[in-house]
Design a protein around this motif. Structure first.
Motif, short mmCIF file in Angstrom:
data_model
loop_
_atom_site.label_atom_id
_atom_site.label_comp_id
_atom_site.label_asym_id
_atom_site.label_seq_id
_atom_site.Cartn_x
_atom_site.Cartn_y
_atom_site.Cartn_z
N SER A 141 11.52 7.12 1.28
CA SER A 141 10.33 7.74 1.48
C SER A 141 10.35 9.22 0.73
O SER A 141 9.42 9.57 0.32
CB SER A 141 9.80 7.90 2.80
OG SER A 141 10.28 8.82 3.38
N GLY B 192 7.94 9.84 -2.54
CA GLY B 192 6.89 10.73 -1.97
C GLY B 192 5.85 10.15 -1.19
O GLY B 192 4.83 10.80 -0.79
N SER C 189 5.45 7.84 2.74
CA SER C 189 6.03 7.60 4.00
C SER C 189 5.40 6.51 4.62
O SER C 189 5.94 5.77 5.38
CB SER C 189 6.18 8.58 5.01
OG SER C 189 5.09 8.95 5.54
N GLY C 190 4.20 6.00 4.05
CA GLY C 190 3.63 4.82 4.58
C GLY C 190 3.06 5.10 6.13
O GLY C 190 2.69 4.20 6.80
N ILE C 191 3.19 6.46 6.49
CA ILE C 191 2.50 6.80 7.82
C ILE C 191 1.43 7.63 7.78
O ILE C 191 1.48 8.74 7.09
CB ILE C 191 3.67 7.41 8.73
CG1 ILE C 191 5.05 6.29 8.75
CG2 ILE C 191 3.39 7.88 10.06
CD1 ILE C 191 6.01 6.93 9.50
N ALA D 271 -0.57 1.47 5.92
CA ALA D 271 -0.13 2.49 6.58
C ALA D 271 0.08 2.24 8.20
O ALA D 271 -0.83 1.40 8.70
CB ALA D 271 -0.89 3.76 6.56
N GLY D 272 1.05 3.02 8.72
CA GLY D 272 1.23 2.89 10.07
C GLY D 272 0.64 3.90 10.77
O GLY D 272 0.22 4.69 10.07
N VAL D 273 0.66 3.83 11.89
CA VAL D 273 -0.21 5.03 12.76
C VAL D 273 0.66 5.85 13.61
O VAL D 273 1.36 5.14 14.60
CB VAL D 273 -1.25 4.57 13.82
CG1 VAL D 273 -1.92 5.37 14.63
CG2 VAL D 273 -2.40 4.11 12.72
N ALA E 129 5.73 16.38 10.87
CA ALA E 129 6.00 14.80 10.62
C ALA E 129 5.92 14.36 9.21
O ALA E 129 5.12 14.87 8.45
CB ALA E 129 5.06 14.07 11.61
N PRO E 130 6.67 13.48 8.96
CA PRO E 130 6.49 12.66 7.61
C PRO E 130 5.36 12.12 7.30
O PRO E 130 5.55 10.78 7.58
CB PRO E 130 8.14 11.90 7.51
CG PRO E 130 8.15 11.52 9.05
CD PRO E 130 7.83 12.72 9.80
N ILE E 131 4.55 12.36 7.24
CA ILE E 131 3.19 11.55 7.24
C ILE E 131 2.46 11.71 5.77
O ILE E 131 2.66 12.80 5.04
CB ILE E 131 1.90 12.15 7.87
CG1 ILE E 131 1.96 13.59 8.07
CG2 ILE E 131 2.66 11.93 9.49
CD1 ILE E 131 0.91 14.01 8.85
N ASP E 132 1.64 10.90 5.23
CA ASP E 132 1.01 10.62 4.20
C ASP E 132 -0.35 11.33 4.23
O ASP E 132 -1.10 11.61 3.24
CB ASP E 132 0.98 9.36 3.53
CG ASP E 132 2.38 9.02 3.10
OD1 ASP E 132 3.22 9.58 3.14
OD2 ASP E 132 2.53 7.62 3.21
N ARG F 11 -0.27 21.29 2.37
CA ARG F 11 0.63 20.57 1.76
C ARG F 11 0.23 19.27 0.89
O ARG F 11 0.67 18.66 0.21
CB ARG F 11 1.57 19.39 2.98
CG ARG F 11 2.80 20.24 3.93
CD ARG F 11 3.49 19.11 4.18
NE ARG F 11 3.46 18.93 5.55
CZ ARG F 11 3.64 17.79 6.23
NH1 ARG F 11 4.15 16.86 5.34
NH2 ARG F 11 3.57 17.48 7.58
N GLY F 12 -1.11 19.52 0.80
CA GLY F 12 -1.89 18.44 -0.29
C GLY F 12 -2.04 17.28 0.43
O GLY F 12 -2.38 16.31 -0.29
#
Lengths: 355, 355
Positions: A57, A61, A63-65, A99-101, A120-123, A144-145
DNA sequence: TTGTAAGCGTTATCAT
DNA sequence: ATGATAACGCTTACAA
């Protein structure tokens, strides 16, 4: 046991380059069958079970989260049928996106190092019921965009919102109640803010409401009944409605003939309080709710309420996130509630004149 | 817009080393006030809002995320009061640990690239209701060296389990029913597996049950009533109980005098079916449930059931994860259900002899 | 208190 | 179809 095998170890042992080994696992490029077999065999031998998601990830770039931030304690959120219905639609919409939640609380306890929107490593993030306090965290996410979508809240004009016509729907209920002849009205509201205050509200407190849903619904009601008594609940629970109802029905001389609750759960509690006080619904007192959920313990009553499309709201939020992640624009959507006349509202009782 | 600023950019612009800048954000070491101020100011100027969580988690080897894997669609899971209660305790336990909760489905649709236990950046996993199918994914997680805890499922002897005394509790209910004189019994079970089959079960199908909860409860019941008729439901819902109940009460000559349902929701449906068929509960037919939750629409009935400590189960799982993450051992825990005699079971009716 | 340097494990790009 | 290489952005010994 030594350190865990990496894809580099596998590649070396299989006599291929790391990039080839990587491709074997990702399938993003063609690999000769023989090569793939060999890599896979070596991987199995080394106990390598696939790329480390953390490293992947970082490199990708993504994380799928997607974070779903709730204002309240998760326990409370799970108890709210509207929130679960919304979550339902949302997870559906996000699953399509792949994506996961990640469940997040708006306000993690100070001491805890639980992940937040900022850490948190989120998208992307979906905020449910975002009120004032969340704003600054939100700022961090946006800068963070990351795409942000808000359900039932206000995060600024450039953040897509999924919302209801709360004011209109509340006014519609109020009109219905007034048409039945009611003049002595009480409103039992959702929380004003995070403070969970309970009881009669002063005009100042009403002016300071930070929860958008609460204030929109209240405005709708007050537009029809400007002089209604306003009592706030600490959360949307049957028990809270019960408490509010007891307050309202304590004095027979001042009790309202109709109670407009801002949620079905609160309405159910109010009804219970009425029955407890020996009042019949709707003969002695009318009660209306909001949401259109199935409420436990209402017996034969069918609540007069505004039915909201909760699942659709969630799904639309998921779709909006997907679109934003794909680089497109996502627009705000305003969903419409449907008025439902039930059996809990009826004509205003004739007051006995004080002789 | 150029590429996003990194901590290295900030450090350079502030005239400090990357490590110093890092420490300013993590607070893991003392930094001179003046230095911190300067770094923070520069960061603000560059629009840098803190370390990228993806990079941090790669470097740290921890993501602060724990997966909670559910067997079913999230929408279904949220409808199950037991699951939400368990989630409640679980999120509580995990919050103390400082971890976020990533909701995962056991079996994401094939086409979707949704994260899985194998591909999500998680530090540990909690499986709720893990059955056969989940095993292989699980293998991947375990060989990554991640802690795993299972709630109501079986993932092998070395994976800590949080479970109930399902068999004993079911047997206790059965004993109660038998003591009331019942001999014609039907069992309405939870799903046998992922297949969601519905209807009368053959011995072969019973032998092939993969859902541990279902088989444990069934064994408990059959230990008392070896000849009971067994009907499986497709999921734990009132409507499923209703369907099963209609089957059972279709023929007045063969209908059971008592129905033992494997969940309260199923029992509520069975009761509804009984009333629909003109049968009184418990005079004509007794119905027992399992779980001890508050069920909607039961009216005056109080279900005879086994009350399980669902919240505690979840919390214990959270605690176990915390312990394993800290490098300690975590043991399996077996929780005890409490038998509750309600108003839905009564003496067996006297059968009219066929003249 | 601050700086240096060495990775963390992967994947994208560009050759070959 | 495969390989070499350079990031991805950060943290943390360890040294100064």
């Amino acid at each position: 046991m030594r350190r865990r095998a990496t894809i580099a170890d596998v590649a070396r042992a299989a006599g291929v380059s790391p990039s080839t080994a990587s491709v074997v696992f990702s399938g993003k490029a063609p690999v000769a069958d023989a090569t793939r077999e060999r890599v896979l065999a070596v991987a199995a031998g080394l106990g390598y079970t696939g790329p480390d998601p953390r490293a992947a990830s970082l490199r990708r770039g993504r994380s799928g989260i997607v974070a779903v931030a709730l204002e309240e304690h998760l326990r409370t959120a799970f108890l709210d049928p509207i929130k679960t219905a919304t979550m339902d639609g949302l997870t559906d919409g996000l699953a399509e996106l792949g994506a996961g939640v990640l469940l997040l609380r708006d306000d993690p306890e100070a001491g805890s190092d639980a992940p937040t929107l900022a850490t948190a490593p989120i998208d992307a993030a979906v905020l449910i019921g975002c009120s004032g306090r969340m704003r600054e965290t939100l700022q961090a996410v946006r800068s963070r965009g990351l795409p942000v979508v808000v359900i039932e809240g206000d995060a600024g004009d450039d953040v897509p919102r999924m919302e209801l016509d709360n004011g209109e729907a509340a006014a519609q209920i109020a009109h219905h109640v007034r048409a039945l002849g009611h003049r002595d009205i009480a409103v039992v509201t959702l929380p004003f803010d995070g403070a969970k205050v309970r009881g009669d509200a002063t005009p100042e407190r009403i002016a300071s409401i930070t929860t958008p849903v609460t204030s929109a619904r209240l405005e709708g009601t007050l537009s029809v009944f400007p002089d209604a008594r306003v009592v706030s609940a600490a959360s949307s629970l049957i028990d809270e409605g019960l408490i509010a109802g007891r307050m309202l029905f304590a004095d027979p001389l001042t009790r309202p003939t109709a109670v407009i609750a801002q949620s079905d759960l609160l309405a159910a509690g109010v009804i219970r309080a009425a029955e407890e006080a020996g009042l019949r619904v709707p003969e002695d007192v009318s009660v209306a709710g909001f949401d259109g959920i199935a409420v436990d313990g209402l017996g034969e009553h069918v609540l007069t309420t505004a039915v909201q499309p909760a699942v659709e709201k969630g799904r639309a939020a998921g779709d909006a996130v997907a679109r934003m992640l794909a680089g497109e624009q996502a627009a705000s959507i305003r969903f419409t509630c449907t008025f439902r006349e039930g059996t809990t509202t009826g004509p205003a009782p004739v007051r006995q004149p004080l002789s």
